[in-house]
Design a protein around this motif. Sequence first.
Motif: not given
Length: 191
Positions: A50-79
């Motif tokens: 379950y540690k391994d499974k957590s890492k795999v599932m967490g890494s998939q979610l982390e990709v989405e979180v990083n994409r969100f952070k990038s969009e949030a940073a662009n939002f501040k610049q373009n607002a």
Amino acid sequence: MKKTVLLFALAISIISCNKTTETKEFKTAYIDTSKLMEESTEAKDIESKYKDKSKVMGSQLEVEVNRFKSEAANFKQNAMANGQAWAQQKGAELQQREQELSYAQQAMLRQLQEESGVEMDSLVSNYRKAIKDFGKEKGYDYIYGTGDVASVLYAKDSYDITKEIIKLVNDKYKSSDKKEVKPETKKEEKK
């Protein structure tokens, strides 16, 4: 008068029978349940799985979180450049995505907890059966558990059978693991 003497004699014999059973020594032992769970191979395997499974599932979610952070940073610049109406609309979209990511993280944690909980419950049930069988085989009257939920406040170390139980469940797990591997290899050979 004879009835009174007879009842008195019967009462004395019952009391004396009770005293002989009270003085019987019981064979007792205890198991450190925390140590059992820490040192058993099967419990370690479940935890690792379950540690391994957590890492795999967490890494998939982390990709989405990083994409969100990038969009949030662009939002501040373009607002400022795109105006207030655009900023409000995009801000609402970002808030909704942030909430969705939070829900996804909670769902992932809940899924991991449920799956591991089912396996751990099964493991505990199997260990209880193994301990019961061990107690019957070795002639114990009582086997107590200590550890996180202690049911024994004191016991001599000589009554500790934790190591024997760990060896028993590890050996049983190893032998069942070998039995499960053999049928799979036969299936693969047939293909």
